[in-house]
Enzyme design. Structure first.
Site, PDB file in Angstrom:
ATOM      1  N   LYS A 173       0.874  -1.185   0.000  1.00  0.00           N
ATOM      2  CA  LYS A 173       0.000   0.000   0.000  1.00  0.00           C
ATOM      3  C   LYS A 173       0.909   1.232   0.000  1.00  0.00           C
ATOM      4  O   LYS A 173       1.360   1.693   1.045  1.00  0.00           O
ATOM      5  CB  LYS A 173      -0.876  -0.026   1.259  1.00  0.00           C
ATOM      6  CG  LYS A 173      -2.227   0.620   1.160  1.00  0.00           C
ATOM      7  CD  LYS A 173      -2.267   2.039   0.685  1.00  0.00           C
ATOM      8  CE  LYS A 173      -2.333   3.051   1.801  1.00  0.00           C
ATOM      9  NZ  LYS A 173      -2.109   4.438   1.277  1.00  0.00           N
ATOM     10  N   GLY A 226       6.119   6.137   8.044  1.00  0.00           N
ATOM     11  CA  GLY A 226       5.285   7.316   7.867  1.00  0.00           C
ATOM     12  C   GLY A 226       5.346   8.196   9.094  1.00  0.00           C
ATOM     13  O   GLY A 226       6.324   8.164   9.845  1.00  0.00           O
ATOM     14  N   GLU A 248       8.647   2.745  11.253  1.00  0.00           N
ATOM     15  CA  GLU A 248       9.688   3.776  11.117  1.00  0.00           C
ATOM     16  C   GLU A 248       8.969   5.107  11.023  1.00  0.00           C
ATOM     17  O   GLU A 248       8.251   5.361  10.061  1.00  0.00           O
ATOM     18  CB  GLU A 248      10.547   3.496   9.877  1.00  0.00           C
ATOM     19  CG  GLU A 248      11.929   4.135   9.972  1.00  0.00           C
ATOM     20  CD  GLU A 248      12.023   5.509   9.350  1.00  0.00           C
ATOM     21  OE1 GLU A 248      11.361   6.446   9.862  1.00  0.00           O
ATOM     22  OE2 GLU A 248      12.750   5.652   8.347  1.00  0.00           O
ATOM     23  N   CYS A 282      13.321  11.421   6.460  1.00  0.00           N
ATOM     24  CA  CYS A 282      13.119  11.117   7.881  1.00  0.00           C
ATOM     25  C   CYS A 282      14.395  11.344   8.683  1.00  0.00           C
ATOM     26  O   CYS A 282      14.347  11.677   9.854  1.00  0.00           O
ATOM     27  CB  CYS A 282      12.617   9.683   8.052  1.00  0.00           C
ATOM     28  SG  CYS A 282      13.600   8.465   7.195  1.00  0.00           S
ATOM     29  N   GLU A 383       8.673  17.348  13.876  1.00  0.00           N
ATOM     30  CA  GLU A 383       9.168  17.091  12.525  1.00  0.00           C
ATOM     31  C   GLU A 383       8.473  18.028  11.539  1.00  0.00           C
ATOM     32  O   GLU A 383       7.283  17.855  11.256  1.00  0.00           O
ATOM     33  CB  GLU A 383       8.887  15.627  12.165  1.00  0.00           C
ATOM     34  CG  GLU A 383       9.632  15.174  10.956  1.00  0.00           C
ATOM     35  CD  GLU A 383       9.394  13.698  10.660  1.00  0.00           C
ATOM     36  OE1 GLU A 383      10.368  12.966  10.484  1.00  0.00           O
ATOM     37  OE2 GLU A 383       8.224  13.282  10.586  1.00  0.00           O
TER      38      GLU A 383
END
Ligand code: TXE
Length: 489
Positions: A173, A226, A248, A282, A383
């Protein structure tokens, strides 16, 4: 062409849903793809379940799986230019970056091809010569592999390669924003000879498509990359059926520069750390933590260079940085700039959209630097996932370590110094899954990647990246059984 792949066939969404995939450089429609509904996701899970429980895949030897992975690696290189172009159109990143992604994904398939073949389990000494005790590693079953939009091909490949090597079946996905290279990867898996039902593909929104996968009792494991909020929701959803999870969830990564660092290299990598792929990484080193004695000179030079970064179309050879992935994401980045200003951070450059009319239709944002930052600011702790650098300063080594660990994340960090002992001390004191010394950004297929603290659960790449997709089974064989006479003596 239909873009869902279920049980070895390309099919359309049963409810007829579609979605337009948009180029973030100019908002043109690249392709219209199927938009699955929950029923399509359920069909994909059924296909993966049947292929795992009853299909020919169960009988495939490790050697055969290894050859499949090698074939995929060859096909990725055969179609390298086409795949890189698709990735650039879909994400906005430069063609050079997309080409590097294809090469690195190829290496990951090659690495797990070797791992698949060289994983015979192990003999255990039971302390009894009559006992043969072995530990075997078996596939978990049906895996839901859910990926984000910043490295669409790379992130899904980090999951697909070890999951196949271990003998699982799967439902892929990708992010609804960037599905194109995942469609291509599934075409290559099919061409390479993966049996029907082994690798299924569904496209569409996190809810209902992703959530149907994470909630399904037929799915044994979820691997997700994500955002933190989605990762936390997935973990809660997976808990109801006690699925394994690997997560993650990004990072807020410090890049620590001591005054004795190689100035030229440290400046250059400080730029790469934040502005590569417009900060949508990331492991981006968005927190520059610089020693007092170096601060003024370093930040002045850095700011000058930031202003020279060339924004443009990822397909143009002289572009150094492309747009952000979507209008929605640019709004998130802009909101963090406002927050930083309100918090008292000092804007040195950027902080707005570019004026260049040629970029007006793209989701561009100027590379931005804030000085006078500290750990109490949201822009330092959360973030932003955009081209925003925050600068903090320190005078003592212990302050550098404290600032570097002052985050609920723990994905990656870097330390720059000319003194090896100091580098080693700081590297060990930092609570992050990867620490670079005098470098920023590289990873290796054979070395584990993942986060401490809220950066996630589990590891990708390396041997641990394969173990995420395996169950360990202990077989204890008594070659000379004798009655114990414990009961009914
Ligand atoms: O990601 P989401 P978004 C961070 C970054 C970014 C933020 C949000 O800070 O601004 O996350 O980005 C699927 N059940 N990262 O909203 O929601 C979704 O369809 C199952 C860090 O784009 O995490 C997509 O395929 N699946 C990150 C995938 O999850 C669900 C990279 C990621 O989407 C779902 C990208 C649900 N309920 C963003 N909801 C990193 N770690 O590198 C969504 N999804």
């Amino acid at each position: 062409m239909s873009t869902l792949f279920i049980d070895g066939r390309w099919v359309s969404a049963t409810a007829g849903g579609t979605r337009q995939v948009v180029n973030p450089f100019d908002q043109s429609v690249i392709r219209t793809v199927d938009e699955a509904a929950a029923t399509d996701a359920e069909a994909a899970v059924r296909a993966a379940r049947a292929a795992f429980d009853d299909g020919e895949w169960r009988g495939w030897t490790a050697r055969r799986r290894s050859l499949l992975l090698r074939r995929v690696a060859e096909l990725l290189q055969r179609d390298r230019a086409e795949i890189a172009r698709l990735e650039t159109l879909d994400t906005g990143k430069t063609l050079v970056e997309s080409g590097i992604d294809v090469d690195e994904v190829t290496s990951v398939f090659e690495y797990y091809a070797t791992q698949a073949e060289s994983d015979p389990g192990r003999l255990v000494d039971a302390g009894n010569p009559a006992v043969r005790s072995r530990v075997l590693y078996e596939p978990i079953g049906v895996c839901a592999l859910i990926a984000p939009w910043n490295y669409p091909l790379l992130q899904i490949a980090w999951k697909v390669a070890p999951a196949l090597a271990a003998g699982n079946t799967m439902v892929l996905k990708p992010s609804e924003t960037t599905p194109l290279t995942t469609i291509k990867l599934v075409e290559l898996l099919d061409e390479a000879g993966a049996p029907a039902g082994v690798a299924n593909l569904v496209l569409g929104a996190g809810d209902p498509v992703g959530s149907t996968l994470t909630e399904s009792p037929q799915v044994d494991m979820v691997s997700f990359t994500g955002g933190l909020a989605t990762g936390s929701a997935i973990m809660a959803s997976a808990a109801r059926t006690v699925k394994k999870v690997a997560l993650e969830l990004g990072g807020k990564n410090p890049n620590i520069v001591f005054a004795d660092a190689d100035f030229e290299a440290a400046i250059d990598y400080a730029l790469i750390a934040v502005f590569f792929h417009a900060g949508q990484v990331c492991s981006a080193g968005t927190r520059l933590v610089v020693e007092d004695a170096l601060h003024d000179e370093f930040v002045a030079e850095l700011t000058q260079r930031v202003e020279r970064i060339k924004l443009g179309n990822g397909l143009d050879a002289d572009t150094e940085s492309g747009p952000l992935v979507s209008a929605e994401h640019r709004e998130k980045v802009e909101s963090y700039v406002s927050i930083a200003v309100d918090e008292g951070a000092r804007l040195l450059t950027g902080g707005r959209r570019p004026d260049n009319p040629k970029l007006a239709r793209g989701f561009f944002y100027l590379p931005t630097v804030f000085d006078d930052c500290h750990g109490g600011m949201r822009v330092v702790q959360e973030e932003t996932f955009g081209p925003i650098m925050t600068v903090e300063r320190f005078s003592e080594i212990e302050d550098a370590v404290r600032i570097g660990n002052d985050t609920t994340y723990g994905l990656a960090a870097a330390v720059w110094t000319g003194e090896a002992r100091k580098a080693e001390y700081v590297a060990r004191a930092l609570r992050h899954g990867t620490v670079w010394i005098n470098d920023f950004g590289p990873y290796l297929p054979q070395a584990e990647w993942g986060g401490y603290k809220r950066s996630g659960v589990g590891r990708e790449l390396g041997h641990a990246g394969l173990a995420e997709y395996q169950e360990a089974k202990h077989i204890y064989e008594n070659t000379a059984p004798e009655p114990q006479r414990w009961f009914a003596r």
